[in-house]
Design an enzyme around this catalytic site. Structure first.
Site, mmCIF file in Angstrom:
data_model
loop_
_atom_site.group_PDB
_atom_site.id
_atom_site.type_symbol
_atom_site.label_atom_id
_atom_site.label_comp_id
_atom_site.label_asym_id
_atom_site.label_seq_id
_atom_site.Cartn_x
_atom_site.Cartn_y
_atom_site.Cartn_z
ATOM 1 N N GLY A 20 -21.558 25.808 1.304
ATOM 2 C CA GLY A 20 -21.419 27.318 0.672
ATOM 3 C C GLY A 20 -20.164 27.867 -0.016
ATOM 4 N N GLY A 21 -20.698 28.923 0.342
ATOM 5 C CA GLY A 21 -18.650 29.697 -0.226
ATOM 6 C C GLY A 21 -17.630 29.854 0.933
ATOM 7 N N MET A 22 -18.330 29.470 1.979
ATOM 8 C CA MET A 22 -17.625 29.785 3.538
ATOM 9 C C MET A 22 -17.495 28.562 3.839
ATOM 10 S SD MET A 22 -18.797 33.613 5.228
ATOM 11 C CE MET A 22 -17.526 33.419 6.153
ATOM 12 N N LYS A 34 -20.769 23.931 10.697
ATOM 13 C CA LYS A 34 -20.221 24.353 9.404
ATOM 14 C C LYS A 34 -18.896 24.556 10.190
ATOM 15 C CE LYS A 34 -20.853 28.581 7.282
ATOM 16 N NZ LYS A 34 -21.365 29.539 7.340
ATOM 17 N N VAL A 72 -21.214 21.924 5.741
ATOM 18 C CA VAL A 72 -21.928 22.119 6.960
ATOM 19 C C VAL A 72 -22.332 20.463 7.105
ATOM 20 C CG1 VAL A 72 -24.730 21.940 7.860
ATOM 21 C CG2 VAL A 72 -23.378 24.064 6.408
ATOM 22 N N ASP A 107 -27.949 39.011 3.779
ATOM 23 C CA ASP A 107 -27.895 37.739 2.745
ATOM 24 C C ASP A 107 -28.989 36.753 2.664
ATOM 25 O OD1 ASP A 107 -26.583 36.342 0.178
ATOM 26 O OD2 ASP A 107 -25.566 34.650 1.446
#
Length: 184
Positions: free
Chosen positions: A9-11, A29, A14, A124
């Site tokens: 994902g954006g950050m 993550k 995983v 989110d």
């Protein structure tokens, strides 16, 4: 020990990993290390905020956090590994029966009710952050944009397609904005 990539994902990314101390598989993550996402200290702080927010919610419909740490320059958190898929992947096969939508929604709202009691806003809610734990159970994960009374993201954050209209105007995220996103 990282075994295979599950998604990103954006950050961060995983992975499926083996917790060698307890001999169980977990999801790990790893925080993305790119210069456009801010300083190393800021990335570590965001990961810690995510872990703390998610760990505060001891609830059957929230993904359980096991550990947060750092290996060399990489910050990571280890959490419950669910069989999946995430709801967004399941929806690619077509819409869910109405009864299942209601069943899942009740589970997520019970998690959000506890979050609200703890003054925590997810920030989110979207199908990719709702993971199928088994056929009849869904769990809320990814608290990377969570807000508390002590910490609120400055500026607009979240996923535009699921964002309550008032957030696009700069309003503070709330339990109501989480419920709006769940409704979408």
């Amino acid at each position: 020990r990282l075994v295979s990539k599950l998604g990103e994902g954006g950050m961060g990314v995983v992975y499926r990993a083996l917790d060698e101390s307890l001999q169980r598989y977990v999801a790990v993550k790893v925080m993305r290390c790119t210069s456009d996402k801010g300083s190393s200290a800021a990335r570590v702080s965001r990961l810690l905020d995510e872990a703390v927010a998610q760990a505060r919610l001891n609830h059957p419909h929230v993904v359980t956090i096991y550990f947060v740490g750092r290996e060399n320059a990489e910050s990571f958190l280890a959490m419950e590994l669910l069989p999946g898929p995430a709801l967004d992947k399941q929806l690619k096969d077509g819409p869910l029966p109405y009864s299942k939508v209601i069943h899942y929604a009740l589970q997520v709202t019970s998690a959000l009710a506890l979050a609200s009691k703890l003054n925590l806003v997810h920030g989110d809610i979207k199908p990719s952050n709702l993971i199928i734990a088994c056929e009849d159970t869904i769990k809320l994960g990814d608290f990377g944009l969570a807000h508390t009374e002590q910490k609120t993201t400055i500026g607009i954050s979240g996923t535009l397609a699921y964002m309550a209209p008032e957030l696009a105007e700069g309003a503070k995220p709330s339990a109501q904005s989480d419920m709006y996103a769940l409704g979408v």
